[in-house]
Design a protein around this motif. Structure first.
Motif, PDB file in Angstrom:
ATOM      1  N   UNK A  75       0.833  -1.194   0.000  1.00  0.00           N
ATOM      2  CA  UNK A  75       0.000   0.000   0.000  1.00  0.00           C
ATOM      3  C   UNK A  75       0.872   1.250   0.000  1.00  0.00           C
ATOM      4  N   UNK A  76       0.278   2.341  -0.444  1.00  0.00           N
ATOM      5  CA  UNK A  76       0.916   3.648  -0.381  1.00  0.00           C
ATOM      6  C   UNK A  76       0.193   4.488   0.660  1.00  0.00           C
ATOM      7  N   UNK A  77       0.941   4.994   1.628  1.00  0.00           N
ATOM      8  CA  UNK A  77       0.384   5.865   2.655  1.00  0.00           C
ATOM      9  C   UNK A  77       0.701   7.309   2.270  1.00  0.00           C
ATOM     10  N   UNK A  96       5.645   5.503   1.982  1.00  0.00           N
ATOM     11  CA  UNK A  96       5.092   6.760   2.475  1.00  0.00           C
ATOM     12  C   UNK A  96       5.343   7.880   1.470  1.00  0.00           C
ATOM     13  N   UNK A  97       4.323   8.686   1.241  1.00  0.00           N
ATOM     14  CA  UNK A  97       4.457   9.922   0.462  1.00  0.00           C
ATOM     15  C   UNK A  97       3.940  11.058   1.338  1.00  0.00           C
ATOM     16  N   UNK A  98       4.768  12.077   1.527  1.00  0.00           N
ATOM     17  CA  UNK A  98       4.386  13.182   2.403  1.00  0.00           C
ATOM     18  C   UNK A  98       3.698  14.324   1.697  1.00  0.00           C
ATOM     19  N   UNK A  99       3.568  14.256   0.383  1.00  0.00           N
ATOM     20  CA  UNK A  99       2.900  15.320  -0.374  1.00  0.00           C
ATOM     21  C   UNK A  99       2.332  14.741  -1.664  1.00  0.00           C
ATOM     22  N   UNK A 100       1.523  15.555  -2.336  1.00  0.00           N
ATOM     23  CA  UNK A 100       0.842  15.084  -3.537  1.00  0.00           C
ATOM     24  C   UNK A 100       1.775  14.739  -4.682  1.00  0.00           C
ATOM     25  N   UNK A 101       2.824  15.549  -4.873  1.00  0.00           N
ATOM     26  CA  UNK A 101       3.756  15.277  -5.973  1.00  0.00           C
ATOM     27  C   UNK A 101       4.452  13.944  -5.786  1.00  0.00           C
ATOM     28  N   UNK A 102       4.926  13.680  -4.564  1.00  0.00           N
ATOM     29  CA  UNK A 102       5.595  12.403  -4.291  1.00  0.00           C
ATOM     30  C   UNK A 102       4.625  11.248  -4.469  1.00  0.00           C
ATOM     31  N   UNK A 103       3.389  11.439  -4.025  1.00  0.00           N
ATOM     32  CA  UNK A 103       2.377  10.379  -4.171  1.00  0.00           C
ATOM     33  C   UNK A 103       2.171  10.029  -5.637  1.00  0.00           C
ATOM     34  N   UNK A 134       6.207  -6.465  -4.424  1.00  0.00           N
ATOM     35  CA  UNK A 134       4.948  -6.727  -3.736  1.00  0.00           C
ATOM     36  C   UNK A 134       5.118  -7.043  -2.253  1.00  0.00           C
ATOM     37  N   UNK A 135       6.231  -7.656  -1.870  1.00  0.00           N
ATOM     38  CA  UNK A 135       6.401  -8.101  -0.486  1.00  0.00           C
ATOM     39  C   UNK A 135       7.359  -7.238   0.327  1.00  0.00           C
ATOM     40  N   UNK A 136       8.121  -6.389  -0.338  1.00  0.00           N
ATOM     41  CA  UNK A 136       9.015  -5.470   0.355  1.00  0.00           C
ATOM     42  C   UNK A 136       8.540  -4.038   0.092  1.00  0.00           C
ATOM     43  N   UNK A 137       9.226  -3.049   0.632  1.00  0.00           N
ATOM     44  CA  UNK A 137       8.840  -1.672   0.366  1.00  0.00           C
ATOM     45  C   UNK A 137       9.899  -0.987  -0.488  1.00  0.00           C
ATOM     46  N   UNK A 138       9.736   0.314  -0.703  1.00  0.00           N
ATOM     47  CA  UNK A 138      10.616   1.029  -1.624  1.00  0.00           C
ATOM     48  C   UNK A 138      12.052   1.139  -1.134  1.00  0.00           C
ATOM     49  N   UNK A 139      12.288   0.876   0.157  1.00  0.00           N
ATOM     50  CA  UNK A 139      13.631   0.968   0.701  1.00  0.00           C
ATOM     51  C   UNK A 139      14.457  -0.280   0.424  1.00  0.00           C
ATOM     52  N   UNK A 140      13.835  -1.305  -0.142  1.00  0.00           N
ATOM     53  CA  UNK A 140      14.557  -2.542  -0.439  1.00  0.00           C
ATOM     54  C   UNK A 140      15.564  -2.310  -1.559  1.00  0.00           C
ATOM     55  N   UNK A 141      16.761  -2.838  -1.390  1.00  0.00           N
ATOM     56  CA  UNK A 141      17.813  -2.728  -2.393  1.00  0.00           C
ATOM     57  C   UNK A 141      17.468  -3.620  -3.581  1.00  0.00           C
TER      58      UNK A 141
END
Length: 245
Positions: free
Chosen positions: A3-5, A29-36, A177-184
């Motif tokens: 999911x995207x928060x 996580x996206x802290x603003x609309x552009x990043x989302x 699908x099973x990890x997040x964007x911080x995964x290498x």
């Protein structure tokens, strides 16, 4: 599930992300609309958890863009706007569910699971394949009636493989699908997790590596065919009834 928060309060966003991870739900996580919008553009999210009051393009604008994209990504609005008119306008923008802050993490998880079930309405909540029984809501796995204890990451990987119903899933897709964007992207975490998952599930091995393509769950038919091939390859033994010199 991934999911995207979309939330501009860092502490709240991180608390939600960490809580979801405990439920085997990967979250960015996206802290603003552009990043989302940027993240939505190159990641395939199962659900967007969207605050309406965020910097840049508002949550409402992000919702409109998600709907216009045609991807069908479900939207759960999580916001402080709690009037009935606010909820009505949120649903009018294309929200599939609407929660107001503060929210209990357990309720959020239940709503996310329900949305995921609706999104994949053609798949039963409890999935069964090749002797496996996977319950995503209780996070339980059984093989041939035997309970299999899995880590959160092993469960998340198995859930993706079972959902593919015998189709090949690449290591890149599993990582997404099973990890997040911080995964290498160059990590060997997928290979290590799949190897450990095979051991947990026991023999005969049910997860096959498809060279150069990825991994897949063996179906009951392919397992039976493999067993037949193995039996045919065994050397024939002399008939005990035959006379011996």
């Amino acid at each position: 599930m991934r999911v995207l928060i979309v939330e501009d309060e860092p502490l709240l966003a991180e608390a939600i992300r960490d809580g979801l991870r405990l439920e085997a739900i990967a979250a960015d996580i996206a802290g603003d609309g552009d990043t989302a919008l940027e993240l939505l553009g190159y990641n395939a999210y199962d659900i967007a958890v969207l605050d309406r009051d965020i910097p840049g393009p508002s949550g409402d604008e992000v919702a409109e863009r998600i709907v216009a994209s045609g991807r069908g990504t479900p939207i759960l609005m999580l916001t402080a706007a709690d009037r009935l008119d606010d909820k009505a306008s949120g649903f009018g923008l294309g929200a599939d569910d609407y929660l107001t802050k503060p929210v209990e993490l357990r309720e959020l998880v239940l709503r996310l699971r329900a949305l995921d079930r609706r999104r994949a309405h053609n798949r039963p909540p409890v999935r069964e394949l090749a002797g496996l029984r996977l319950d995503p809501f209780r996070r339980e796995v059984y093989r041939a009636g035997r309970y299999v204890a899995l880590t959160r990451k092993q469960f998340a990987v198995l859930e993706v493989l079972v959902a593919a119903e015998g189709g090949v899933v690449s290591a890149e897709d599993l990582l997404e699908r099973a990890w997040d964007e911080n995964a290498d992207p160059f990590t060997n975490a997928v290979r290590i997790t799949v190897s450990a998952l095979r051991k947990r599930l026991g023999e005969p091995a049910i997860i096959t590596t498809v060279a150069g393509a990825g991994y897949r769950i063996e179906t009951e038919r392919s397992l039976a065919e493999r067993a037949d091939d193995t039996e045919r390859s065994l050397p024939e033994r002399a008939d005990d009834s035959e006379e011996r010199p």
